[in-house]
Design an enzyme around this catalytic site. Sequence first.
Site, mmCIF file in Angstrom:
data_model
loop_
_atom_site.group_PDB
_atom_site.id
_atom_site.type_symbol
_atom_site.label_atom_id
_atom_site.label_comp_id
_atom_site.label_asym_id
_atom_site.label_seq_id
_atom_site.Cartn_x
_atom_site.Cartn_y
_atom_site.Cartn_z
ATOM 1 N N CYS A 51 -6.603 -3.356 6.977
ATOM 2 C CA CYS A 51 -7.775 -2.592 6.847
ATOM 3 C C CYS A 51 -8.907 -3.203 6.025
ATOM 4 O O CYS A 51 -9.865 -3.101 6.235
ATOM 5 C CB CYS A 51 -7.323 -1.250 6.122
ATOM 6 S SG CYS A 51 -6.805 -1.344 4.356
ATOM 7 N N CYS A 105 0.864 -1.195 0.005
ATOM 8 C CA CYS A 105 0.073 0.125 -0.032
ATOM 9 C C CYS A 105 0.846 1.180 0.007
ATOM 10 O O CYS A 105 0.627 2.177 -0.774
ATOM 11 C CB CYS A 105 -0.929 -0.060 1.303
ATOM 12 S SG CYS A 105 -2.061 1.406 1.286
#
Length: 282
Positions: A124, A28
């Site tokens: 997440c 990410c």
Amino acid sequence: TGDFSRGVLDDFVSEYARGRTPNPCVRCNETVKFGALLERGRRAGFDAVATGHYAVSRFERGSWRLFRSADRAKDQSYVLSTLGPDELAFARFPVGERTKATTRALARSIGLRTADKPDSYDICFVPDGDAGGFVERARGGTTRGDIVDAEGSVVGEHRGLHHYTVGQRRGLGLATHEKRFVLELDASSNRVVVGPGELLARGGFEAERVSWIAGPPAPRTETTVQIRAHGEPVGATIERLEAGAARVRFARPQRGVAPGQLAAFYDGDEVLGGGTIANSLR
């Protein structure tokens, strides 16, 4: 977004399918936070983009360099170790020089509602913590296979390689009173290899996709390496190889060297660079 789906989710699923243990936060950072976001900031004419990472960047000796945070317990330099000088030049880490407690106190003093927000340790996009279940849903099923001991004898059946990681002890479903750990995930034969904890020790590993923040070190360098986000750095010798690879030998054997995980290289508090563990070495 497309960047997150391609760079993080697809990589997460494919790495688990290969019998590896990926670190989605690293991907990410590479593709979204310090890829697409920084590029959007440049196009918008920003001077820099600030993030909440607990790390320190400084311009020293002619280039941007990365260091550990003042708060060692919350230090995030490990997951930033694959960044380069171009990303660091456009990024700022305003909380890196302070502790998390100090940051929370400051946020509380100005009435920010996130001042006492609990720390999050979950992935997440996997809020239930079941990474294996996420991969299974994404792939539309699973392929079971044998669990074997170090000698190759079948001792059980696994639910799919994506449900396991090197060093895992719980959830193996084996009818034995002996402590068994996952030693290896063999994707080519679809087998999970288990054994006693002492067989987890590895003398080193080979890394791929290695990048160096302020330029490559000498071909053979004595340094320290960290192979888990909150692990302790250990002494090691790094040998640079061709095509962005490196061979690392620990000063003393280490347990839980999992292919797919990030390895970050340090010189004291300075982050030299990082790469993905490709395979472990005995």
